[in-house]
Design a protein around this motif. Structure first.
Motif, mmCIF file in Angstrom:
data_model
loop_
_atom_site.group_PDB
_atom_site.id
_atom_site.type_symbol
_atom_site.label_atom_id
_atom_site.label_comp_id
_atom_site.label_asym_id
_atom_site.label_seq_id
_atom_site.Cartn_x
_atom_site.Cartn_y
_atom_site.Cartn_z
ATOM 1 N N TYR A 50 74.204 44.638 -23.591
ATOM 2 C CA TYR A 50 75.550 44.316 -23.103
ATOM 3 C C TYR A 50 75.708 42.815 -22.934
ATOM 4 C CZ TYR A 50 79.665 44.218 -20.037
ATOM 5 O OH TYR A 50 80.904 43.953 -19.491
ATOM 6 N N GLU A 108 80.062 50.684 -28.473
ATOM 7 C CA GLU A 108 80.328 52.051 -28.906
ATOM 8 C C GLU A 108 80.538 52.103 -30.412
ATOM 9 O OE1 GLU A 108 83.342 55.821 -27.968
ATOM 10 O OE2 GLU A 108 83.604 53.915 -26.923
ATOM 11 N N GLU A 151 68.584 48.742 -34.271
ATOM 12 C CA GLU A 151 69.409 48.583 -33.068
ATOM 13 C C GLU A 151 69.611 47.105 -32.739
ATOM 14 O OE1 GLU A 151 68.358 52.677 -30.592
ATOM 15 O OE2 GLU A 151 67.019 50.946 -30.454
ATOM 16 N N SER A 168 76.345 52.734 -27.348
ATOM 17 C CA SER A 168 76.900 52.896 -26.003
ATOM 18 C C SER A 168 75.867 53.426 -25.023
ATOM 19 C CB SER A 168 78.115 53.822 -26.039
ATOM 20 O OG SER A 168 77.771 55.080 -26.606
ATOM 21 N N HIS A 169 74.828 54.087 -25.545
ATOM 22 C CA HIS A 169 73.773 54.625 -24.685
ATOM 23 C C HIS A 169 72.656 53.614 -24.428
ATOM 24 C CE1 HIS A 169 72.358 54.988 -28.759
ATOM 25 N NE2 HIS A 169 71.149 55.365 -28.366
ATOM 26 N N ARG A 170 72.780 52.402 -24.999
ATOM 27 C CA ARG A 170 71.716 51.403 -24.887
ATOM 28 C C ARG A 170 72.213 50.099 -24.277
ATOM 29 N NH1 ARG A 170 66.844 52.274 -25.003
ATOM 30 N NH2 ARG A 170 65.955 51.288 -26.855
ATOM 31 N N THR A 174 82.118 46.885 -24.184
ATOM 32 C CA THR A 174 81.730 48.302 -24.234
ATOM 33 C C THR A 174 82.303 48.984 -25.478
ATOM 34 O OG1 THR A 174 83.588 48.844 -22.758
ATOM 35 C CG2 THR A 174 81.434 48.537 -21.747
#
Length: 242
Positions: free
Chosen positions: A104, A130, A149, A135-137, A126
């Motif tokens: 982030y 996504e 990633e 969004s999960h990391r 965000t």
């Protein structure tokens, strides 16, 4: 060739050598037009990364003229270069994420540098994470992310501030084909908003994924343009219909 008033970047007879070695780029001349999409291709060792370094002002040429945004960047004072660089988004081949920052915070970095408040930057950051499937990391640090990633975080960081020029060095090299196409669509979306995009790639299959793109080809440090990218501005009426 059109004049500087219609271009965003112009190279004229640019050469680059490191130390006393032979030139890695020789007599490179081209014009990039606002809102256009370019692929830079060529074999390994052709000089693609060196040319990109000149484009994002990490390297000065040994000779020739480079103008960006209507100004000569070769004779510009060193203190003026950061302002130029803020208008350029870069996706590095080696990612260059800040290791102590989360995904982030790495993506948010350009917006914070520009002075955007925390309240305003949360949604675009965000949303971008996504879009690239992370969004999960959001809280993960680079060392805990896979190569693919990390690449997606680097791309999200490069495009978050909607730069005037996006320079990407092999941006799909560490992701699967499905994600590669999705990332190209992100570049296309940014391009439709007006960003000039330059993607260096050795993957010829990608060239067919953006039908409105122009191709510049490097061969042993010299540039050719099979689609006429160096000579003519793109036909804006065709792009508007695409």
């Amino acid at each position: 060739m059109s004049g500087p008033e219609s271009s965003i970047v112009q190279f004229a007879n640019v050469g680059l050598r490191y130390g006393t070695d032979r030139e890695v780029l020789s007599d490179v001349s081209f014009t990039l037009y606002p809102g256009s999409f370019y692929f830079l291709t060529g074999a390994s060792g052709a000089g693609k990364t060196s040319l990109l370094k000149l484009l994002y002002l990490a390297q000065r040429p040994s000779r020739g003229i480079i103008s960006m945004f209507g100004e000569d960047v070769i004779t510009a004072e060193r203190r003026a270069l950061p302002e130029f660089r803020r208008r350029i988004g870069v996706v590095f081949q080696d990612f260059r994420l800040v290791p102590h920052l989360s995904a982030y915070d790495n993506v948010a970095l350009p917006l914070r540098i520009s002075g955007m408040s925390e309240g305003k930057l949360e949604k675009p950051v965000t949303d971008m994470l996504e879009w690239v499937g992370l969004s999960h990391r959001v809280d993960a640090r680079p060392e805990t992310l896979s190569g693919g990633e990390q690449q997606r975080v680097a791309i999200a960081r490069a495009v978050i501030a909607r730069p005037e020029i996006l320079v990407a060095d092999e941006p799909t090299g560490n992701v699967d084909p499905e994600m590669a196409v999705k990332l190209l669509r992100l570049f296309e979306a940014l391009n439709r908003l007006g960003t000039t995009v330059v993607v260096a790639t050795h993957d010829v299959h990608l060239l067919r994924k953006v039908p409105d793109s122009l191709i510049m080809r490097l061969d042993k440090g010299r540039l050719s343009d099979p689609t006429g990218a160096l000579r003519y501005p793109p036909r804006r009426e065709q792009r508007a219909e695409a």
